[in-house]
Design a protein around this motif. Structure first.
Motif, PDB file in Angstrom:
ATOM      1  N   ILE A  15       0.766  -1.206   0.051  1.00 33.55           N
ATOM      2  CA  ILE A  15      -0.089  -0.044   0.043  1.00 33.55           C
ATOM      3  C   ILE A  15       0.818   1.384   0.056  1.00 33.55           C
ATOM      4  CG2 ILE A  15      -1.687   1.343   1.259  1.00 33.55           C
ATOM      5  CD1 ILE A  15      -2.505  -1.337   2.426  1.00 33.55           C
ATOM      6  N   CYS A  16       0.652   2.080  -0.814  1.00 33.15           N
ATOM      7  CA  CYS A  16       1.428   3.429  -1.104  1.00 33.15           C
ATOM      8  C   CYS A  16       0.421   4.609  -0.994  1.00 33.15           C
ATOM      9  CB  CYS A  16       1.905   3.521  -2.253  1.00 33.15           C
ATOM     10  SG  CYS A  16       2.809   2.094  -3.073  1.00 33.15           S
ATOM     11  N   ASP A  17       1.065   5.633   0.026  1.00 32.31           N
ATOM     12  CA  ASP A  17       0.530   6.892   0.041  1.00 32.31           C
ATOM     13  C   ASP A  17       0.800   7.647  -1.252  1.00 32.31           C
ATOM     14  OD1 ASP A  17      -0.677   9.311   1.212  1.00 32.31           O
ATOM     15  OD2 ASP A  17       1.253   9.850   1.880  1.00 32.31           O
ATOM     16  N   ILE A  18       0.094   8.812  -1.574  1.00 29.38           N
ATOM     17  CA  ILE A  18       0.638   9.472  -2.712  1.00 29.38           C
ATOM     18  C   ILE A  18       1.559  10.759  -2.389  1.00 29.38           C
ATOM     19  CG2 ILE A  18      -0.257  10.817  -4.751  1.00 29.38           C
ATOM     20  CD1 ILE A  18      -0.681   7.871  -5.073  1.00 29.38           C
ATOM     21  N   ASP A  19       1.044  11.652  -1.882  1.00 32.87           N
ATOM     22  CA  ASP A  19       1.734  12.936  -1.769  1.00 32.87           C
ATOM     23  C   ASP A  19       2.932  12.670  -0.676  1.00 32.87           C
ATOM     24  OD1 ASP A  19       0.078  14.386  -3.503  1.00 32.87           O
ATOM     25  OD2 ASP A  19      -1.505  14.506  -1.760  1.00 32.87           O
ATOM     26  N   GLY A  20       3.951  12.907  -0.932  1.00 35.02           N
ATOM     27  CA  GLY A  20       5.463  12.886  -0.461  1.00 35.02           C
ATOM     28  C   GLY A  20       5.886  11.292  -0.488  1.00 35.02           C
ATOM     29  N   VAL A  21       5.247  10.552  -1.246  1.00 35.53           N
ATOM     30  CA  VAL A  21       5.866   9.170  -1.650  1.00 35.53           C
ATOM     31  C   VAL A  21       5.838   8.835  -3.148  1.00 35.53           C
ATOM     32  CG1 VAL A  21       5.399   6.792  -1.176  1.00 35.53           C
ATOM     33  CG2 VAL A  21       4.885   8.172   0.448  1.00 35.53           C
ATOM     34  N   PHE A  22       4.991   8.965  -3.724  1.00 31.09           N
ATOM     35  CA  PHE A  22       4.880   8.794  -5.215  1.00 31.09           C
ATOM     36  C   PHE A  22       5.276  10.195  -5.806  1.00 31.09           C
ATOM     37  CE2 PHE A  22       2.412   4.835  -5.819  1.00 31.09           C
ATOM     38  CZ  PHE A  22       3.073   4.333  -6.808  1.00 31.09           C
ATOM     39  N   SER A  23       4.911  11.258  -5.120  1.00 25.06           N
ATOM     40  CA  SER A  23       5.016  12.605  -5.546  1.00 25.06           C
ATOM     41  C   SER A  23       6.188  13.018  -4.392  1.00 25.06           C
ATOM     42  CB  SER A  23       4.104  13.617  -5.721  1.00 25.06           C
ATOM     43  OG  SER A  23       3.662  14.012  -4.162  1.00 25.06           O
ATOM     44  N   ASP A  24       6.680  14.415  -4.785  1.00 20.35           N
ATOM     45  CA  ASP A  24       7.598  15.041  -3.696  1.00 20.35           C
ATOM     46  C   ASP A  24       6.844  15.580  -2.515  1.00 20.35           C
ATOM     47  OD1 ASP A  24       6.612  17.266  -4.685  1.00 20.35           O
ATOM     48  OD2 ASP A  24       8.679  17.750  -5.942  1.00 20.35           O
ATOM     49  N   GLY A  25       5.330  15.558  -2.538  1.00 22.16           N
ATOM     50  CA  GLY A  25       4.669  16.151  -1.646  1.00 22.16           C
ATOM     51  C   GLY A  25       4.077  17.527  -1.805  1.00 22.16           C
ATOM     52  N   ALA A  82       2.490  -4.437   3.289  1.00 23.48           N
ATOM     53  CA  ALA A  82       3.562  -3.443   3.593  1.00 23.48           C
ATOM     54  C   ALA A  82       3.002  -2.124   3.071  1.00 23.48           C
ATOM     55  CB  ALA A  82       4.749  -3.807   2.726  1.00 23.48           C
ATOM     56  N   TYR A  83       3.233  -0.906   3.848  1.00 23.70           N
ATOM     57  CA  TYR A  83       2.836   0.304   3.609  1.00 23.70           C
ATOM     58  C   TYR A  83       4.275   1.198   3.565  1.00 23.70           C
ATOM     59  CZ  TYR A  83      -0.165   4.429   4.154  1.00 23.70           C
ATOM     60  OH  TYR A  83      -0.845   5.487   3.839  1.00 23.70           O
ATOM     61  N   ILE A  84       4.129   2.217   2.514  1.00 28.80           N
ATOM     62  CA  ILE A  84       5.202   3.239   2.345  1.00 28.80           C
ATOM     63  C   ILE A  84       4.395   4.498   2.417  1.00 28.80           C
ATOM     64  CG2 ILE A  84       4.979   2.883  -0.238  1.00 28.80           C
ATOM     65  CD1 ILE A  84       8.061   3.691  -0.138  1.00 28.80           C
ATOM     66  N   GLY A  85       4.953   5.079   3.549  1.00 28.47           N
ATOM     67  CA  GLY A  85       4.409   6.423   4.114  1.00 28.47           C
ATOM     68  C   GLY A  85       5.543   7.388   4.203  1.00 28.47           C
ATOM     69  N   ASP A  86       4.690   8.780   4.458  1.00 26.09           N
ATOM     70  CA  ASP A  86       6.149   9.775   4.727  1.00 26.09           C
ATOM     71  C   ASP A  86       5.351  10.677   5.927  1.00 26.09           C
ATOM     72  OD1 ASP A  86       3.633  10.953   3.173  1.00 26.09           O
ATOM     73  OD2 ASP A  86       4.996  12.757   3.106  1.00 26.09           O
ATOM     74  N   ASP A  87       4.212  10.673   6.521  1.00 26.95           N
ATOM     75  CA  ASP A  87       3.903  11.748   7.323  1.00 26.95           C
ATOM     76  C   ASP A  87       2.679  11.097   8.388  1.00 26.95           C
ATOM     77  OD1 ASP A  87       3.649  14.263   8.645  1.00 26.95           O
ATOM     78  OD2 ASP A  87       2.863  15.172   6.864  1.00 26.95           O
ATOM     79  N   VAL A  88       2.316  11.691   9.234  1.00 27.96           N
ATOM     80  CA  VAL A  88       1.571  11.538  10.446  1.00 27.96           C
ATOM     81  C   VAL A  88       0.430  10.730   9.994  1.00 27.96           C
ATOM     82  CG1 VAL A  88       0.273  12.143  12.457  1.00 27.96           C
ATOM     83  CG2 VAL A  88       2.588  12.966  11.905  1.00 27.96           C
TER      84      VAL A  88
END
Length: 185
Positions: free
Chosen positions: A27-37, A118-124
């Motif tokens: 599972i992927c987040d988008i903003d900050g993961v696929f994009s630079d946020g 699995a999960y790839i994330g960047d923020d709270v």
């Protein structure tokens, strides 16, 4: 016998390699993961995001290798729908303020345990799901709370190949990196 597994991105513990190997859904987040946020907004309300082509190649490679991929994001965007669909991602959850609900729906729908995810994330907003799954992946420039929770932190920043890095390790732990990417051994 070594307690580390070598990857093209450096050594990881055998325990972390096993977490990559047991994953059946990323599972992927988008903003900050696929994009630079960053979100670019035009004068007429148009929204633009940049996606790295290497990330797209990695997603296609793991889908072809039999790993399911989903995205769960708090925002709604036609750009995201178009890009993720073009990559072959079938499970797209947008506008998810509570990402746990979508996560549980995915596990039930795909008949998976949380340990197989699995999960790839960047923020709270990613924390609630990342605390429940088998493999928590943080992008290099993630918020400190995400970095502290992660089983693996990418060398690449979000939007700059972090997703591809994770995909490569999924393939490498399965012994199919070169094959999956069409390279000769």
């Amino acid at each position: 016998m070594s307690n580390q597994t070598n990857t093209i991105y450096g050594a990881i513990s055998n325990q972390t390699a096993q977490l990559f190997l047991q994953t059946k859904l990323l599972i992927c987040d988008i903003d900050g993961v696929f994009s630079d946020g960053r979100i670019y907004l035009g004068n007429n309300g148009e929204e633009l995001k940049a996606f790295h082509t290497r990330d797209g190649f990695g997603i296609k490679a793991i889908i072809n290798a039999g790993i399911q991929v989903a995205v769960i994001t708090g925002r709604k965007s036609q750009i995201v729908e178009n890009r993720m669909t073009s990559l072959g991602i079938q499970h797209i959850y947008q506008g998810q303020e509570d990402k746990t609900k979508a996560f549980k729906q995915l596990c039930q729908q795909l008949n998976l345990t949380a340990q197989q995810v699995a999960y790839i994330g960047d923020d709270v907003p990613d924390l609630t799901v990342m605390k429940q799954i088998g493999l928590a992946i943080a992008v290099a420039d993630a918020h400190p709370l995400i970095l502290n929770l992660a089983d693996y932190t990418t060398r690449n920043k979000g939007g700059f190949g972090a997703v591809r890095e994770a995909c490569d390790i999924f393939l490498q732990t399965r012994g199919i990196l070169e094959q999956a990417q069409g390279m000769s051994v």
